[in-house]
Design an enzyme around this catalytic site. Structure first.
Site, PDB file in Angstrom:
ATOM      1  NE  ARG A   1      39.574  47.483  40.934  1.00 35.24           N
ATOM      2  CZ  ARG A   1      38.705  46.583  40.524  1.00 35.24           C
ATOM      3  NH1 ARG A   1      38.516  46.405  39.232  1.00 35.24           N
ATOM      4  NH2 ARG A   1      38.004  45.868  41.388  1.00 35.24           N
TER       5      ARG A   1
ATOM      6  CE1 TYR B   1      38.407  33.362  43.485  1.00 34.91           C
ATOM      7  CE2 TYR B   1      37.577  31.355  44.508  1.00 34.91           C
ATOM      8  CZ  TYR B   1      38.184  32.588  44.614  1.00 34.91           C
ATOM      9  OH  TYR B   1      38.577  33.055  45.848  1.00 34.91           O
TER      10      TYR B   1
HETATM   11  P1  NDP Z   1      36.126  41.755  48.496  1.00 40.41           P
HETATM   12  O1  NDP Z   1      35.403  41.852  47.193  1.00 40.41           O
HETATM   13  O2  NDP Z   1      35.415  42.177  49.731  1.00 40.41           O
HETATM   14  O3  NDP Z   1      37.517  42.522  48.395  1.00 40.41           O
HETATM   15  C1  NDP Z   1      38.353  42.360  47.268  1.00 40.41           C
HETATM   16  C2  NDP Z   1      39.477  43.387  47.275  1.00 40.41           C
HETATM   17  O4  NDP Z   1      40.303  43.155  46.118  1.00 40.41           O
HETATM   18  C3  NDP Z   1      38.972  44.806  47.193  1.00 40.41           C
HETATM   19  O5  NDP Z   1      39.694  45.627  48.075  1.00 40.41           O
HETATM   20  C4  NDP Z   1      39.254  45.214  45.758  1.00 40.41           C
HETATM   21  O6  NDP Z   1      39.572  46.600  45.665  1.00 40.41           O
HETATM   22  C5  NDP Z   1      40.508  44.395  45.456  1.00 40.41           C
HETATM   23  N1  NDP Z   1      40.657  44.224  44.009  1.00 40.41           N
HETATM   24  C6  NDP Z   1      39.874  43.497  43.174  1.00 40.41           C
HETATM   25  N2  NDP Z   1      40.258  43.682  41.898  1.00 40.41           N
HETATM   26  C7  NDP Z   1      41.306  44.563  41.934  1.00 40.41           C
HETATM   27  C8  NDP Z   1      42.110  45.157  40.932  1.00 40.41           C
HETATM   28  N3  NDP Z   1      41.933  44.899  39.632  1.00 40.41           N
HETATM   29  N4  NDP Z   1      43.079  46.010  41.314  1.00 40.41           N
HETATM   30  C9  NDP Z   1      43.277  46.282  42.631  1.00 40.41           C
HETATM   31  N5  NDP Z   1      42.546  45.759  43.633  1.00 40.41           N
HETATM   32  C10 NDP Z   1      41.561  44.900  43.279  1.00 40.41           C
HETATM   33  O7  NDP Z   1      36.564  40.209  48.606  1.00 40.41           O
HETATM   34  P2  NDP Z   1      37.365  39.418  49.756  1.00 40.41           P
HETATM   35  O8  NDP Z   1      37.849  40.322  50.798  1.00 40.41           O
HETATM   36  O9  NDP Z   1      36.562  38.251  50.117  1.00 40.41           O
HETATM   37  O10 NDP Z   1      38.578  38.864  48.865  1.00 40.41           O
HETATM   38  C11 NDP Z   1      39.942  39.062  49.206  1.00 40.41           C
HETATM   39  C12 NDP Z   1      40.735  37.846  48.761  1.00 40.41           C
HETATM   40  O11 NDP Z   1      40.314  36.720  49.520  1.00 40.41           O
HETATM   41  C13 NDP Z   1      40.549  37.470  47.294  1.00 40.41           C
HETATM   42  O12 NDP Z   1      41.800  37.099  46.757  1.00 40.41           O
HETATM   43  C14 NDP Z   1      39.620  36.262  47.359  1.00 40.41           C
HETATM   44  O13 NDP Z   1      39.780  35.404  46.255  1.00 40.41           O
HETATM   45  C15 NDP Z   1      40.082  35.625  48.646  1.00 40.41           C
HETATM   46  N6  NDP Z   1      39.157  34.697  49.290  1.00 40.41           N
HETATM   47  C16 NDP Z   1      37.876  35.111  49.600  1.00 40.41           C
HETATM   48  C17 NDP Z   1      37.010  34.220  50.204  1.00 40.41           C
HETATM   49  C18 NDP Z   1      35.592  34.572  50.513  1.00 40.41           C
HETATM   50  O14 NDP Z   1      34.784  33.659  50.731  1.00 40.41           O
HETATM   51  N7  NDP Z   1      35.239  35.851  50.601  1.00 40.41           N
HETATM   52  C19 NDP Z   1      37.443  32.860  50.553  1.00 40.41           C
HETATM   53  C20 NDP Z   1      38.800  32.565  50.200  1.00 40.41           C
HETATM   54  C21 NDP Z   1      39.618  33.456  49.608  1.00 40.41           C
HETATM   55  P3  NDP Z   1      38.983  47.600  44.551  1.00 40.41           P
HETATM   56  O15 NDP Z   1      37.692  47.026  44.057  1.00 40.41           O
HETATM   57  O16 NDP Z   1      38.809  48.901  45.284  1.00 40.41           O
HETATM   58  O17 NDP Z   1      40.041  47.662  43.521  1.00 40.41           O
HETATM   59  C1  8X3 Z   2      36.199  31.682  47.933  1.00 47.19           C
HETATM   60  C2  8X3 Z   2      35.785  30.335  48.383  1.00 47.19           C
HETATM   61  O1  8X3 Z   2      34.125  28.498  48.018  1.00 47.19           O
HETATM   62  O2  8X3 Z   2      33.232  30.747  48.132  1.00 47.19           O
HETATM   63  O3  8X3 Z   2      37.562  31.691  47.714  1.00 47.19           O
HETATM   64  O4  8X3 Z   2      34.484  30.014  46.165  1.00 47.19           O
HETATM   65  S1  8X3 Z   2      34.342  29.870  47.621  1.00 47.19           S
END
Ligand code: NDP
Ligand code: 8X3
Length: 250
Positions: free
Chosen positions: A34, A151
């Protein structure tokens, strides 16, 4: 010829790290999110390494997703790899205190958004009889933790969808990989705690978490397997995280 990879959520964290690593490894990238300024900055910073195309949309909006894919010029249409990464956690409450708007945001992004883009990109792969879908699920899609109710439910859904999509598309030669990371230091907790940086920083204190680059390396390894090899499901954790709620902090 360079493969075309579409990465959802490339403006931060894991998605941004994947874009940076793939750009240096002979892939052309479609980056989405976004926050347009961040997409433009990323494109400018990677322009010397590869070709980058920006799609700026909210993945929760089916029409925006469909229009974005339809807007791709012919030279960007033949997507080889879809990385379903965009996602978020919002809030941390017991079910009886849950904020319904937080639930809607997680369900609409993590499940429905992933479904929308997969619906519009997978026919291209089916037509081409090849492709690779990589879903970034979570350890929260394998285990349950207190307060993580909705979540966790969305990530269990992603885990189930990875398996279901693999079954649906096996006849078309399409690979599906589910990646389930433990704690990764990104903007994830800042988003979960609605901008409360102090609270977010605490999540990653006292141990070494994973970083976006670690997940990017895993994605690259997955993509580099020969045509007959698919990595179905990868759980990747910080060494100090033995299970979703067991973290050894100094
Ligand atoms: P960040 O918040 O750093 O990045 C999230 C990304 O998702 C951003 O680029 C954001 O872009 C995009 N996003 C969120 N909502 C929207 C939307 N409505 N439309 C388009 N893009 C969207 O988090 P992470 O990099 O950690 O997360 C990435 C993935 O990894 C997620 O699916 C998360 O659940 C998963 N994950 C994360 C973990 C962690 O501990 N960090 C562990 C396991 C899984 P923008 O806001 O510009 O739209
Ligand atoms: C994110 C993992 O454990 O921080 O997907 O919720 S946790």
């Amino acid at each position: 010829m360079k493969k075309i990879v579409l990465i959802t959520g490339a403006t931060a964290g894991i998605g941004e790290a994947i874009a940076k690593l793939l750009a240096k490894n002979d892939y052309k990238l479609i980056i989405t999110g976004r926050r347009l300024e961040r997409l433009e900055e990323l494109r400018n910073s990677l322009a010397a390494d590869t070709d980058i195309h920006i799609l700026n949309f909210d993945i929760r909006n089916e029409t925006e997703v469909e229009n974005a894919i339809n807007s791709l010029p012919a030279e960007w249409k033949e997507i080889d790899v879809l990385i379903n990464n965009a996602g978020l956690a919002v809030g941390l409450n017991h079910i009886n205190d849950g904020v319904i708007d937080d639930w809607e945001r997680m369900i609409d992004t993590n499940i429905k958004g992933l479904l929308y883009i997969t619906r519009f990109v997978s026919p291209i792969m089916v037509q081409n009889k090849q492709g690779h879908i990589v879903n970034i699920s979570s350890i929260a899609g394998k285990e349950i933790y207190e307060y993580g109710n909705v979540y966790g439910a969305t990530k269990h859904a992603v885990d189930a969808l990875s398996r279901a999509i693999r079954i649906d598309l096996v006849k078309d030669g399409i690979k599906v990989t589910n990646i389930a990371p433990g704690m990764v230091d990104t903007e994830f907790s800042l988003v979960r705690f609605k901008g409360d940086k102090k609270r977010a920083d605490k999540v990653y204190s006292g141990f070494t978490p994973l970083f976006g680059e670690d997940i990017a390396e895993t994605v690259l390894f997955t993509l580099q397997q020969p045509a007959h090899v698919n990595l179905n499901d990868i759980v990747i954790m910080p060494t100090a995280q033995a299970a979703i709620s067991v973290i050894h902090r100094a």
